[in-house]
Design a protein around this motif. Structure first.
Motif, short mmCIF file in Angstrom:
data_model
loop_
_atom_site.label_atom_id
_atom_site.label_comp_id
_atom_site.label_asym_id
_atom_site.label_seq_id
_atom_site.Cartn_x
_atom_site.Cartn_y
_atom_site.Cartn_z
N UNK A 38 0.61 -0.87 0.07
CA UNK A 38 0.12 0.02 0.10
C UNK A 38 0.55 1.26 -0.33
N UNK A 39 1.83 1.29 0.51
CA UNK A 39 2.44 1.76 0.73
C UNK A 39 3.53 2.61 -0.71
N UNK A 40 3.63 1.27 -1.17
CA UNK A 40 4.24 1.71 -2.90
C UNK A 40 3.13 2.31 -3.57
N UNK A 41 2.78 1.47 -3.61
CA UNK A 41 0.66 2.17 -4.53
C UNK A 41 0.99 3.99 -4.04
N UNK A 42 0.84 4.38 -2.95
CA UNK A 42 0.51 5.35 -2.53
C UNK A 42 1.97 6.12 -3.25
N UNK A 43 3.17 5.54 -2.84
CA UNK A 43 4.06 6.79 -3.88
C UNK A 43 3.95 6.61 -5.17
N UNK A 44 3.36 5.55 -5.78
CA UNK A 44 3.53 5.91 -7.47
C UNK A 44 2.04 6.90 -7.82
N UNK B 62 1.32 -1.73 -11.63
CA UNK B 62 1.92 -1.81 -10.69
C UNK B 62 1.25 -2.77 -9.62
N UNK B 63 -0.08 -2.96 -10.13
CA UNK B 63 -0.69 -4.15 -9.52
C UNK B 63 -0.71 -5.56 -9.36
N UNK B 64 0.17 -5.98 -11.08
CA UNK B 64 0.28 -7.61 -11.17
C UNK B 64 1.66 -7.60 -10.37
N UNK B 65 2.48 -6.87 -10.23
CA UNK B 65 3.06 -7.05 -9.16
C UNK B 65 2.62 -6.95 -7.42
N UNK B 66 1.99 -6.71 -7.20
CA UNK B 66 1.59 -6.41 -5.71
C UNK B 66 1.66 -7.78 -4.62
N UNK B 67 2.02 -8.68 -5.50
CA UNK B 67 2.34 -9.81 -4.40
C UNK B 67 3.62 -9.99 -3.88
N UNK B 68 4.17 -9.38 -4.54
CA UNK B 68 5.88 -9.27 -4.65
C UNK B 68 6.58 -7.75 -4.28
#
Length: 195
Positions: free
Chosen positions: A26-32, A45-51
């Motif tokens: 979530x913190x990375x998503x917020x940055x993006x 980004x979401x397709x990489x969210x499990x890693x």
């Protein structure tokens, strides 16, 4: 044997929506969203969210190459669009084409003109056209780049620091295209509405 096209592929990696993401993701998503100025998390980004480790590294590379530096942002978007379109990466061509077209007014003075529809337009400066051609070729066939190409970029007014930044776009675009194509992600609904 038939070959699946990007439009017929199912998403191969789970898309991790914001609500289901770990605190780190979530913190990375917020940055993006903040740094890219978009109110949603892109499927890329979401397709990489499990890693989270991979997501953090790829976001850092994308941010430093695409969002920071001396080369004008619109030129970066036109280059990423052109490479992606040439390579047939529908997701990246659409996403970066949308961004480039939203910035077209900075060169044309007119909101209705879409630079992606004519990259040879007189609205696009010669220095941009030279960079578009050389960096697209660098992405497709890096061994074809010669000292003459570097000299041509210098003759167009690019400093060595900017040339390094431009060349890094070839690498970045190959990475983002590869992830988009391998994952089978679809174009974000939010981006579909803007084209």
């Amino acid at each position: 044997m038939s070959v699946a096209t990007p439009t017929t592929l199912a998403t191969r990696f789970k898309l991790v929506p914001y609500a289901e993401a770990s605190p780190e993701v979530k913190a990375i998503y917020d940055e993006t969203m903040r740094d890219m100025g978009v109110p949603f998390v892109l499927n890329w980004f979401k397709c990489q969210g499990s890693n989270p480790t991979l997501l953090r590294g790829n976001w850092a590379k994308l941010k430093s190459t695409m969002l920071l530096g001396q080369v004008p942002f619109i030129l970066k978007q036109l280059i990423i669009y052109n490479i992606s379109k040439t390579k047939g990466c529908q997701y990246c061509a659409h996403a970066h084409g949308t961004i480039a077209d939203s910035l077209s007014k900075t060169l044309t003075g007119d909101d209705s003109i879409k630079l992606t529809q004519n990259l040879q337009s007189d609205y696009i400066p010669s220095s941009y056209k030279v960079a578009l051609g050389i960096i697209t070729r660098a992405a497709l066939d890096p061994q074809s780049i010669t000292e003459a190409d570097f000299d041509e970029l210098r003759d167009e007014g690019y400093a060595d620091e900017e040339i390094l930044e431009l060349m890094a776009l070839a690498d970045l675009t190959n990475m983002i295209n590869t992830i988009a194509d391998l994952s089978g992600i679809r174009i974000d609904n939010e981006l579909m509405e803007t084209k």
